[in-house]
Design an enzyme around this catalytic site. Structure first.
Site, PDB file in Angstrom:
ATOM      1  N   GLU A  18      13.656  19.567   8.283  1.00  0.00           N
ATOM      2  CA  GLU A  18      13.077  18.767   7.220  1.00  0.00           C
ATOM      3  C   GLU A  18      12.591  19.764   6.011  1.00  0.00           C
ATOM      4  O   GLU A  18      11.889  20.563   6.207  1.00  0.00           O
ATOM      5  CB  GLU A  18      11.934  17.806   7.705  1.00  0.00           C
ATOM      6  CG  GLU A  18      11.393  16.843   6.410  1.00  0.00           C
ATOM      7  CD  GLU A  18      10.552  16.015   6.955  1.00  0.00           C
ATOM      8  OE1 GLU A  18      10.669  15.028   7.562  1.00  0.00           O
ATOM      9  OE2 GLU A  18       9.333  15.942   6.553  1.00  0.00           O
ATOM     10  N   THR A  50      12.537  15.341   1.663  1.00  0.00           N
ATOM     11  CA  THR A  50      11.279  14.116   1.555  1.00  0.00           C
ATOM     12  C   THR A  50      11.265  13.921   0.085  1.00  0.00           C
ATOM     13  O   THR A  50      11.779  14.468  -0.860  1.00  0.00           O
ATOM     14  CB  THR A  50      10.081  14.949   1.914  1.00  0.00           C
ATOM     15  OG1 THR A  50       9.829  16.168   0.909  1.00  0.00           O
ATOM     16  CG2 THR A  50       9.920  15.613   3.456  1.00  0.00           C
ATOM     17  N   TYR A 160       5.596   5.730  15.089  1.00  0.00           N
ATOM     18  CA  TYR A 160       4.519   6.438  15.402  1.00  0.00           C
ATOM     19  C   TYR A 160       3.858   6.421  16.636  1.00  0.00           C
ATOM     20  O   TYR A 160       3.301   5.381  17.197  1.00  0.00           O
ATOM     21  CB  TYR A 160       3.438   5.851  14.406  1.00  0.00           C
ATOM     22  CG  TYR A 160       3.753   5.731  13.122  1.00  0.00           C
ATOM     23  CD1 TYR A 160       3.408   6.828  12.176  1.00  0.00           C
ATOM     24  CD2 TYR A 160       4.689   5.072  12.467  1.00  0.00           C
ATOM     25  CE1 TYR A 160       3.816   7.076  10.762  1.00  0.00           C
ATOM     26  CE2 TYR A 160       4.961   5.025  11.007  1.00  0.00           C
ATOM     27  CZ  TYR A 160       4.726   6.050  10.262  1.00  0.00           C
ATOM     28  OH  TYR A 160       4.809   5.975   9.169  1.00  0.00           O
TER      29      TYR A 160
HETATM   30  P1  FAD Z   1       5.843   0.397   7.421  1.00  0.00           P
HETATM   31  O1  FAD Z   1       6.920   0.482   8.604  1.00  0.00           O
HETATM   32  O2  FAD Z   1       5.873  -0.457   6.190  1.00  0.00           O
HETATM   33  O3  FAD Z   1       4.320   0.297   8.056  1.00  0.00           O
HETATM   34  C1  FAD Z   1       3.150   0.882   7.412  1.00  0.00           C
HETATM   35  C2  FAD Z   1       2.325   0.160   8.263  1.00  0.00           C
HETATM   36  O4  FAD Z   1       2.112  -1.297   7.823  1.00  0.00           O
HETATM   37  C3  FAD Z   1       2.135   0.170   9.717  1.00  0.00           C
HETATM   38  O5  FAD Z   1       0.893   0.398   9.946  1.00  0.00           O
HETATM   39  C4  FAD Z   1       2.690  -1.223  10.069  1.00  0.00           C
HETATM   40  O6  FAD Z   1       2.227  -1.496  11.472  1.00  0.00           O
HETATM   41  C5  FAD Z   1       2.164  -2.143   9.018  1.00  0.00           C
HETATM   42  N1  FAD Z   1       3.034  -3.064   8.680  1.00  0.00           N
HETATM   43  C6  FAD Z   1       4.205  -3.160   8.378  1.00  0.00           C
HETATM   44  N2  FAD Z   1       4.911  -4.365   8.005  1.00  0.00           N
HETATM   45  C7  FAD Z   1       3.844  -5.188   7.982  1.00  0.00           C
HETATM   46  C8  FAD Z   1       3.442  -6.670   7.480  1.00  0.00           C
HETATM   47  N3  FAD Z   1       4.681  -7.236   7.309  1.00  0.00           N
HETATM   48  N4  FAD Z   1       2.283  -7.005   7.527  1.00  0.00           N
HETATM   49  C9  FAD Z   1       1.262  -6.281   8.191  1.00  0.00           C
HETATM   50  N5  FAD Z   1       1.307  -5.075   8.420  1.00  0.00           N
HETATM   51  C10 FAD Z   1       2.563  -4.398   8.305  1.00  0.00           C
HETATM   52  N6  FAD Z   1       5.950   9.631   3.152  1.00  0.00           N
HETATM   53  C11 FAD Z   1       6.360   9.930   1.997  1.00  0.00           C
HETATM   54  O7  FAD Z   1       5.854   9.559   0.888  1.00  0.00           O
HETATM   55  N7  FAD Z   1       7.529  10.536   1.620  1.00  0.00           N
HETATM   56  C12 FAD Z   1       8.263  11.122   2.698  1.00  0.00           C
HETATM   57  O8  FAD Z   1       9.368  11.818   2.568  1.00  0.00           O
HETATM   58  C13 FAD Z   1       7.834  10.672   3.886  1.00  0.00           C
HETATM   59  N8  FAD Z   1       8.716  11.080   5.022  1.00  0.00           N
HETATM   60  C14 FAD Z   1       8.130  10.903   6.361  1.00  0.00           C
HETATM   61  C15 FAD Z   1       8.949  10.888   7.442  1.00  0.00           C
HETATM   62  C16 FAD Z   1       8.522  10.314   8.790  1.00  0.00           C
HETATM   63  C17 FAD Z   1       9.528  10.763   9.801  1.00  0.00           C
HETATM   64  C18 FAD Z   1       7.602   9.710   8.945  1.00  0.00           C
HETATM   65  C19 FAD Z   1       7.063   9.330  10.354  1.00  0.00           C
HETATM   66  C20 FAD Z   1       6.623   9.321   7.879  1.00  0.00           C
HETATM   67  C21 FAD Z   1       6.921   9.807   6.540  1.00  0.00           C
HETATM   68  N9  FAD Z   1       6.123   9.281   5.457  1.00  0.00           N
HETATM   69  C22 FAD Z   1       6.611   9.682   4.026  1.00  0.00           C
HETATM   70  C23 FAD Z   1       4.907   9.022   5.550  1.00  0.00           C
HETATM   71  C24 FAD Z   1       5.143   7.167   5.381  1.00  0.00           C
HETATM   72  O9  FAD Z   1       5.364   6.990   4.196  1.00  0.00           O
HETATM   73  C25 FAD Z   1       3.639   6.828   5.566  1.00  0.00           C
HETATM   74  O10 FAD Z   1       3.360   6.902   6.970  1.00  0.00           O
HETATM   75  C26 FAD Z   1       3.395   5.039   5.308  1.00  0.00           C
HETATM   76  O11 FAD Z   1       1.877   5.118   5.419  1.00  0.00           O
HETATM   77  C27 FAD Z   1       4.046   4.414   6.197  1.00  0.00           C
HETATM   78  O12 FAD Z   1       5.397   4.154   5.922  1.00  0.00           O
HETATM   79  P2  FAD Z   1       6.404   3.264   6.935  1.00  0.00           P
HETATM   80  O13 FAD Z   1       7.780   3.411   6.414  1.00  0.00           O
HETATM   81  O14 FAD Z   1       5.966   3.635   8.374  1.00  0.00           O
HETATM   82  O15 FAD Z   1       5.739   2.056   6.449  1.00  0.00           O
END
Ligand code: FAD
Length: 333
Positions: A18, A50, A160
């Site tokens: 990455e 990213t 996670y």
């Molecule tokens: P989601 O899957 O939407 O989940 C976020 C949180 O909300 C979780 O706690 C989940 O349990 C909860 N949730 C989900 N849906 C609901 C619902 N309907 N109601 C209530 N709660 C809900 N960030 C960046 O800005 N740029 C990047 O390039 C980047 N790359 C990443 C790469 C990886 C491999 C990982 C693991 C993370 C990366 N992130 C990046 C960080 C990520 O954007 C953050 O962790 C963000 O806070 C959560 O994103 P997510 O896609 O997991 O969200």
């Protein structure tokens, strides 16, 4: 990406690297040279680019994806976040990614700005920007990509192993809390799961077992790719584990703390630690193919040493014969 993984002989290991888009032109040139070197000497199955939350790096991320996918022919997975992003920017990005030959996306929510409240908590009638109505969670982006582009993109989502945590809702950090939402993301059409960085192999093992055995059957074969961050120095280790809410097992912390003021020694111990983690993951024997994702921080040495030591670098075979060879063209997923 899933086609390339499926084409690997059973039991073959693979890895991805990455990179984030540098801020300056000079940084971009340096990274360009490093990417050329790393792609030739290390031969990742794919690379990730990213995305800055809210689209803050939009043009730079696309420029880097153009370099990796289009110019260097590396299968590229472009990250894309959806909160605090206008629908216009999401549409433009998806169209541009397609035009560049990018076939893989990591669909993410992104971190909301500190002041922002969760959608569930918003006062009815409170002013929202256009993006938040449509895109509150990563699943909204997965659905949107599928509805607009069908199967054109291979879509990954974040997982996670120790639970996701938000500053606004730290009490929710648990794998059980996230599980229904991960189910939603995969049911909506995600093809693979890439995890948050971790150093606790047992936590990762519990996580993968939980998913593989889930009643829905959705996680039986989906690639789950563990996220690993080489240790560059003591401060970065403490900061990145704090930010990502990853635990540091005592034995690992002690080994790093013993040499904390000597960056070179920390790096060397870090290579030992990460190599041991990779070997432990290989030994888990929970899937046919075992992938490893490295958060490189755009740095080369430590990851190269880990890959070398763990025998993860595929031999170079002619592109048409090679199941682990590099992308044969910009259209390959
Ligand atoms: P989601 O899957 O939407 O989940 C976020 C949180 O909300 C979780 O706690 C989940 O349990 C909860 N949730 C989900 N849906 C609901 C619902 N309907 N109601 C209530 N709660 C809900 N960030 C960046 O800005 N740029 C990047 O390039 C980047 N790359 C990443 C790469 C990886 C491999 C990982 C693991 C993370 C990366 N992130 C990046 C960080 C990520 O954007 C953050 O962790 C963000 O806070 C959560 O994103 P997510 O896609 O997991 O969200």
């Amino acid at each position: 990406i899933i086609d390339k993984i499926a084409a690997l002989p059973p039991g073959t290991n693979y890895f991805s690297l990455e990179f984030f888009p540098p801020k300056t032109q000079q940084g971009f040139s340096n990274l360009h040279a490093r990417l050329v070197r790393m792609s030739h000497s290390l031969r990742p199955l794919f690379v990730n680019v990213t995305w800055g939350a809210g689209g803050s790096t939009a043009s730079k991320s696309l420029a880097l994806a153009e370099l990796t996918q289009h110019s260097l022919g590396l299968t590229t997975c472009l990250h894309l976040t959806c909160t605090n992003m206008s629908r216009k920017l999401i549409d433009e990005t998806l169209d541009q990614a397609k035009a560049l030959g990018v076939r893989n996306l990591l669909a993410l929510r992104g971190d909301p700005p500190r002041s922002a409240e969760y959608r569930d908590d918003r006062v009815p009638g409170q002013e929202e920007d256009d993006s938040n109505k449509d895109f509150a969670w990563a699943v909204d982006l997965v659905r949107y990509i599928r509805s607009r582009y069908g199967d054109y993109f291979c879509v990954g989502v974040a997982g996670y192993p120790e639970g996701h945590s938000d500053q606004s809702h730290p009490e929710h950090q648990s794998v059980d809390h996230d599980l229904p939402y991960l189910v939603e993301k995969v049911a909506a059409g995600a093809d693979f799961i890439m995890t948050q960085l971790f150093y606790d192999v047992q936590a990762y093992e519990r996580y993968v077992r939980l998913l593989r055995e889930h009643d829905s059957g959705l996680f039986k074969t989906i690639p789950i790719i563990p996220g690993l961050m080489p240790i560059q120095n003591y401060q970065i280790l403490r900061r990145s584990t704090k930010l990502s809410h990853a635990s540091l097992p005592d034995d690992i912390l002690k080994r790093v703390e013993a040499v904390r003021s000597d960056d070179e020694a920390v790096k060397a111990v870090g290579v030992d630690i990460l190599s041991e983690i990779v070997e432990s993951l290989k030994a888990l024997d929970m899937a046919d193919h075992r992938g490893f994702h490295f958060y490189t921080l755009n740095l080369e040495k430590a990851v190269a040493q880990i890959l070398e030591r763990c025998d993860l670098i595929p031999c170079s075979i002619s592109p048409d014969a090679s199941p682990v060879g590099r992308s044969s063209g910009p259209e390959e997923a």
